[in-house]
Design an enzyme around this catalytic site. Structure first.
Site, PDB file in Angstrom:
ATOM      1  CG  ASN A   1      44.659  53.074  41.352  1.00 12.62           C
ATOM      2  OD1 ASN A   1      45.756  53.587  41.176  1.00 12.62           O
ATOM      3  ND2 ASN A   1      44.493  51.778  41.529  1.00 12.62           N
TER       4      ASN A   1
ATOM      5  CG  MET B   1      36.380  44.668  40.024  1.00 15.30           C
ATOM      6  SD  MET B   1      38.031  44.402  39.336  1.00 15.30           S
ATOM      7  CE  MET B   1      38.150  42.631  39.517  1.00 15.30           C
ATOM      8  NE  ARG B   2      29.161  44.224  35.309  1.00 15.23           N
ATOM      9  CZ  ARG B   2      28.522  43.052  35.201  1.00 15.23           C
ATOM     10  NH1 ARG B   2      28.799  42.079  36.060  1.00 15.23           N
ATOM     11  NH2 ARG B   2      27.642  42.845  34.262  1.00 15.23           N
TER      12      ARG B   2
ATOM     13  CG  HIS C   1      45.669  44.205  34.042  1.00 15.36           C
ATOM     14  ND1 HIS C   1      44.493  43.591  34.420  1.00 15.36           N
ATOM     15  CD2 HIS C   1      46.604  43.221  33.945  1.00 15.36           C
ATOM     16  CE1 HIS C   1      44.708  42.289  34.548  1.00 15.36           C
ATOM     17  NE2 HIS C   1      45.970  42.042  34.271  1.00 15.36           N
TER      18      HIS C   1
ATOM     19  CD  GLU D   1      42.503  40.242  22.155  1.00 19.56           C
ATOM     20  OE1 GLU D   1      43.328  39.405  22.537  1.00 19.56           O
ATOM     21  OE2 GLU D   1      42.664  40.944  21.141  1.00 19.56           O
TER      22      GLU D   1
HETATM   23  C1  GRF Z   1      44.214  47.940  41.022  1.00 18.93           C
HETATM   24  O1  GRF Z   1      45.253  47.104  41.409  1.00 18.93           O
HETATM   25  C2  GRF Z   1      44.035  47.950  39.521  1.00 18.93           C
HETATM   26  O2  GRF Z   1      45.202  47.637  38.806  1.00 18.93           O
HETATM   27  C3  GRF Z   1      43.025  46.851  39.280  1.00 18.93           C
HETATM   28  O3  GRF Z   1      42.167  46.910  40.384  1.00 18.93           O
HETATM   29  C4  GRF Z   1      42.852  47.449  41.513  1.00 18.93           C
HETATM   30  C5  GRF Z   1      41.998  48.575  42.027  1.00 18.93           C
HETATM   31  O4  GRF Z   1      42.417  49.055  43.266  1.00 18.93           O
HETATM   32  N1  GRF Z   1      42.370  47.038  37.997  1.00 18.93           N
HETATM   33  P1  GRF Z   1      41.694  50.309  43.951  1.00 18.93           P
HETATM   34  O5  GRF Z   1      40.203  50.023  44.014  1.00 18.93           O
HETATM   35  O6  GRF Z   1      41.980  51.512  43.116  1.00 18.93           O
HETATM   36  O7  GRF Z   1      42.299  50.374  45.309  1.00 18.93           O
END
Ligand code: GRF
Length: 182
Positions: free
Chosen positions: A13, A87-88, A106, A140
């Site tokens: 992304n 991821m935090r 998400h 939340e």
């Molecule tokens: C994505 O699927 C996003 O929805 C989730 O984590 C993943 C990240 O993928 N929060 P990347 O690191 O951007 O490839």
């Protein structure tokens, strides 16, 4: 519009946000990661964007870690903080100081499946539809107001791997567009 992108892993992304920058209405002024091994660090370098690396394991508490992030954000003062596979869980220090300014993507059709392992949960439930959600971050987890949602059909032969790939492809397309229209 100035944005800072947060990531922890592969960064597809992030890559797509950077690739589309020229044609869309935002500029990535910095990136941030908590993971010194994340591939997004090299992606940032390739696009000549400064990446701030802060390893959360070196901090005693989530609050102290987030205080340091808040100081970094205050210095750069972005219009939006874009979470892209970060991821935090964010503490209130960040959520309260950057109200309506932090956006997350998400991999599920929220409110279905907040948290982890969304593709596995959708498959186990026998869902016909799955997808991704872009939303504002509140205190939340994965529950803030939804900005955009997009779905795909789950095919009989889909697996966790195939869904991961399909959903990321979709996210890579809609996240830059959605950010540009904030
Ligand atoms: C994505 O699927 C996003 O929805 C989730 O984590 C993943 C990240 O993928 N929060 P990347 O690191 O951007 O490839």
């Amino acid at each position: 519009m100035n944005i800072i992108v947060f990531f922890s892993g592969t960064g597809t992304n992030l890559q797509s946000i950077l690739q589309n920058e020229e044609n869309l209405n935002y500029k990535v002024i910095s990136t941030f990661t908590n993971n010194p091994d994340a591939s997004g660090i090299d992606i940032s370098k390739n696009f000549n964007v400064d990446c701030k690396i802060l390893d959360h394991k070196e901090f005693d508490s989530r609050e102290k870690f987030d205080e340091e992030i808040n100081t970094y954000l205050q210095k750069l003062n972005p219009d939006y903080v874009i979470l892209a596979g970060y991821m935090r869980i964010l503490s209130n220090i960040l959520v309260d100081n950057w109200k309506q300014k932090i956006i997350n993507i998400h991999p599920s059709l929220l409110p279905k499946y907040p948290g982890l392992n969304t593709h596995k949960r959708a498959l186990l439930a026998g869902d016909k539809l799955h997808g991704t959600t872009i939303h504002y971050v509140t205190s939340e987890l994965d529950a803030g107001p939804i900005i955009r949602q997009q779905s795909i059909e789950i095919e009989p032969d889909d697996t966790i791997e195939s869904l991961t790939e399909k959903i990321k492809k979709l996210e890579n397309k809609i996240y830059p567009e959605t950010i540009s229209n904030l």
